[in-house]
Design a protein around this motif. Structure first.
Motif, mmCIF file in Angstrom:
data_model
loop_
_atom_site.group_PDB
_atom_site.id
_atom_site.type_symbol
_atom_site.label_atom_id
_atom_site.label_comp_id
_atom_site.label_asym_id
_atom_site.label_seq_id
_atom_site.Cartn_x
_atom_site.Cartn_y
_atom_site.Cartn_z
ATOM 1 N N ASN A 370 1.005 -1.322 0.085
ATOM 2 C CA ASN A 370 0.083 0.059 0.112
ATOM 3 C C ASN A 370 0.764 1.418 0.031
ATOM 4 O OD1 ASN A 370 -2.679 0.559 0.179
ATOM 5 N ND2 ASN A 370 -2.590 1.753 2.036
ATOM 6 N N GLY A 371 0.824 2.177 -1.091
ATOM 7 C CA GLY A 371 1.380 3.305 -1.061
ATOM 8 C C GLY A 371 2.720 3.341 -1.547
ATOM 9 N N CYS A 372 3.152 2.211 -2.297
ATOM 10 C CA CYS A 372 4.362 2.102 -2.986
ATOM 11 C C CYS A 372 4.180 2.444 -4.463
ATOM 12 C CB CYS A 372 4.888 0.800 -3.243
ATOM 13 S SG CYS A 372 5.642 0.042 -1.202
ATOM 14 N N ALA A 373 5.051 3.186 -5.015
ATOM 15 C CA ALA A 373 5.107 3.725 -6.441
ATOM 16 C C ALA A 373 6.270 3.697 -7.189
ATOM 17 C CB ALA A 373 4.161 4.718 -6.578
ATOM 18 N N ILE A 374 6.237 3.683 -8.246
ATOM 19 C CA ILE A 374 7.694 4.009 -8.925
ATOM 20 C C ILE A 374 7.425 5.147 -10.088
ATOM 21 C CG2 ILE A 374 7.028 2.274 -10.655
ATOM 22 C CD1 ILE A 374 10.195 1.964 -10.898
ATOM 23 N N MET A 601 -4.705 -1.132 3.206
ATOM 24 C CA MET A 601 -5.221 -2.113 2.673
ATOM 25 C C MET A 601 -4.628 -3.406 3.338
ATOM 26 S SD MET A 601 -7.555 -3.504 0.473
ATOM 27 C CE MET A 601 -8.247 -2.250 -0.109
ATOM 28 N N THR A 602 -5.436 -4.447 3.560
ATOM 29 C CA THR A 602 -4.925 -5.597 4.237
ATOM 30 C C THR A 602 -5.626 -7.037 3.351
ATOM 31 O OG1 THR A 602 -6.638 -5.738 5.841
ATOM 32 C CG2 THR A 602 -4.485 -4.874 6.478
ATOM 33 N N PHE A 603 -4.889 -7.848 3.145
ATOM 34 C CA PHE A 603 -5.694 -8.930 2.539
ATOM 35 C C PHE A 603 -5.532 -10.181 3.620
ATOM 36 C CE2 PHE A 603 -4.089 -6.367 -0.864
ATOM 37 C CZ PHE A 603 -5.315 -6.248 -1.615
#
Length: 643
Positions: A370-374, A601-603
């Protein structure tokens, strides 16, 4: 004449020396008594530990070296390792082991790395033709290196099939955590400082700073290789309504598949590679070495308060196999440096929140990507990390508070591409699509897309989400996700239908990302989405629901507006720079964006994190959906349907 040190015994060393009569050679059985005047060393055979030993002995002597060994019927030559420069034989072995042809090879190579003296490569079993072939390659590489030319093994390795002599050259990226050549800097407060700089858009209505054609020049060349790549394996989805692609990210433990979705397979492949790089950087620190290990109680003047990110309920911790322990402010843990835009200073963040790990041990919460981006710039990466946090928060807020959000008339968007996408999805898959406006108090356009199957479809409902500064782009992103989820889940339906029905009665069985989508493919699960699917509510137009789109020439101006929005809401935006040497070599930046207070977000239903997150109780009233502050007992108790 340069001296070449040949290190090794047996038939390969004998054959190589015969091919090097044109230069001065010194042969040694091991690394003892290496002449310091040697211009190059050839390290032949031995166990996997030879890579480490070569680094320990030859680096201080400033002697470059080339390794040659045999593994599973193949000869490996290279890379040419230069002391003081990243990219060595150990890097190559790590890359080759991860990207092994099959699980058996990966397992064998990992065993060699863990138990280096267990099984030395069987050089003595090489055929005369195989010996001569490897010796010829080595001789040519030595000649190029001594002439000062770039050898083919500089930054790569030869792989030789010793049955057919088929020979290929494979690029090898330096491994950021290599035990031989890596020189990771320590994580520090100074390096975490972020100063936003101009990042011009490709055009006003494009929210990227680099084009796909620009990235195409480096992505596949540097990162994808079926034998040594940071990414290996690729596949095109020919069943989806759109052009979707997937690539494989091999790790030491498992394979992680990442995907890209667009209207063009070439662009989708590049997007999948970018997502793979993002995931690679998000697993663990690769650009800096974690050095802070202490408790929040001792660090609270310079650290974020972990209690703001949402905890699991006490009942979860009491389950016998629950893998986490309750948060203890006096317990020591690893911390990494991030940057707080609200406080305008570097701030310590639990490493557990700054990255996400393969396993669950040793943490107090379950954290995902969650919140990771490139991005093609740091500013671009931060903006898209923010948008992902918003997308997932909006979806979960709508779900847990059961908000009757407005249903949108997609035709009112006036965007021909969006309309064609929805019509194509219906024509190809048979699913009808509805869009809903889930924008929260931050005002960033967020869309929930729901696909409804008919009697001829295997799935009853599939959900997806999107968020963007442009609501039409948010909708398109959600549609792309719907299409690939439909294809994936239809392929799993017959195999897992009985499991889905069991999940309907026992939420604890929902344990993975796929389980969430599988559960809501059941017709009986639809009642849980009644608050959303109620068709008695009138549809709204895009013009009624969304104000004008922000139009700046500089992406940084867009980012600054978003940051100001969160500042006005008193919500901090914390950025952890996850970039590594592998990404920075091509100007690609990876970040993790944390916004304490927003829903993570969790799964797996057992990993739900809502304790301490009061926004989910307060925002529904602020937006006019309820006339009172919600209580925890009023929140939706069922697993969410995010795929």
């Amino acid at each position: 004449m340069h001296t070449v040190a040949v290190i090794g015994e047996g038939p390969l060393a004998d054959t190589v020396c015969k091919h090097l009569t044109w230069t001065d050679t010194v042969r040694r059985p091991d690394f003892s008594d290496i002449p310091p005047s040697a211009g190059l060393a050839l390290v032949l055979g031995g166990s996997a530990s030879i890579h480490l030993e070569a680094g320990e002995i030859l680096q201080p002597l400033s002697i470059p070296w080339i390794c040659c060994y045999v593994s599973r019927g193949e000869g490996v030559v290279g890379p040419l390792t230069r002391p003081g420069k990243p990219g060595c034989s150990q890097c190559a072995e790590i890359r080759r082991s991860r990207a092994g042809r099959d699980g058996g090879e990966i397992e064998d190579e990992l065993m060699n790395l863990v138990f280096p003296d267990l099984t030395p490569p069987p050089l003595e079993e090489l055929s005369p033709s195989g010996l001569r072939h490897l010796a010829c390659i080595l001789s040519e590489e030595v000649a190029r290196a001594l002439r000062g030319e770039e050898a083919h093994s500089e930054g790569g390795i030869y792989i030789v099939n010793l049955d057919t002599m088929s020979t290929t050259i494979h690029r090898v990226l330096p491994e950021s955590n290599c035990p031989v050549c890596s020189q990771l800097p320590e994580d520090s407060m100074e390096s975490a400082q972020i100063i936003l700089r101009s990042s011009m858009k490709l055009s006003r209505n494009q929210y990227r700073s680099r084009s796909m054609s620009d990235l195409q020049k480096v992505l596949a060349k540097d990162y994808w290789d079926n034998r040594t790549g940071l990414l290996n394996g690729k596949q095109f989805d020919l069943l989806s309504a759109f052009a979707s692609s997937a690539v494989n990210l091999p790790t030491s433990m498992f394979n992680e598949v990442t995907g890209g979705h667009s209207h063009c397979y070439a662009d989708s492949e590049l997007a999948a590679i970018l997502e793979g790089l993002e995931r690679y950087c998000g697993f663990a620190p690769r650009g800096k070495r974690t050095v802070v290990y202490d408790s929040y109680s001792n660090l609270k003047d310079t650290a974020m308060d972990p209690s703001q990110v949402g905890f699991h309920v006490q009942e979860q911790f009491e389950q016998p196999e629950f893998p986490f322990a309750p948060y203890d402010p006096s317990a020591a843990m690893s911390w990494v440096w991030g940057y707080s835009f609200l406080q305008e200073r570097p701030i310590l963040v639990p490493e557990r929140l700054g990255y996400y790990s393969f396993g669950f041990e040793g943490g107090f919460v379950y954290e995902t990507s969650n919140g990771c981006a490139i991005g093609g710039s740091l500013e671009e990466a931060i903006l898209y990390g923010l948008l992902e946090v918003v997308e997932r928060d909006s979806f979960l807020m709508t779900w847990y508070a059961r908000l009757p959000v407005p249903r949108l008339d997609y035709r009112s968007s006036g965007d021909k591409e969006l309309m064609l996408m929805i019509e194509r999805l219906r024509a190809v898959s048979g699913y009808d699509v509805q869009l809903y406006n889930t924008t929260m108090e931050n005002g960033i356009p967020s869309i929930w897309a729901a696909a409804k199957g008919g009697a001829d479809q295997r799935l009853n409902l599939v959900c997806a989400a999107g968020a963007h500064l442009d609501p039409i782009r948010a909708a398109k992103g959600a549609i792309h996700e719907l299409a690939v989820t439909i294809t994936r889940m239809e392929g799993r339906w017959h195999e897992r239908q009985e499991e889905a029905e069991a999940m309907f009665h026992d939420a604890s069985l929902v344990q993975s990302m796929e389980d969430h989508a599988l559960l809501y493919s059941l017709p009986q699960s639809e009642e849980r989405l009644g608050f959303l699917l109620d068709e008695q509510r009138p549809t709204r137009t895009f013009q009624e629901e969304f104000s004008s789109v922000w139009m700046n020439d500089d992406l940084t101006d867009d980012l600054l507006q978003v940051l100001q929005t969160f500042r006005s809401l008193k919500l901090d935006v914390i950025v952890i720079d996850q970039s590594s040497s592998e990404t920075l070599r091509n100007g690609l930046h990876c970040v993790k964006v944390l916004i304490p207070g927003m829903l993570p977000m969790t799964f797996g239903h057992q990993f739900t994190r809502l304790v301490g997150l009061d926004r989910v109780l307060e925002v529904p009233m602020k937006l006019g959906y309820t006339d009172h502050r919600l209580s925890p007992e009023e929140l939706n108790p069922y697993p969410h349907p995010f795929p």
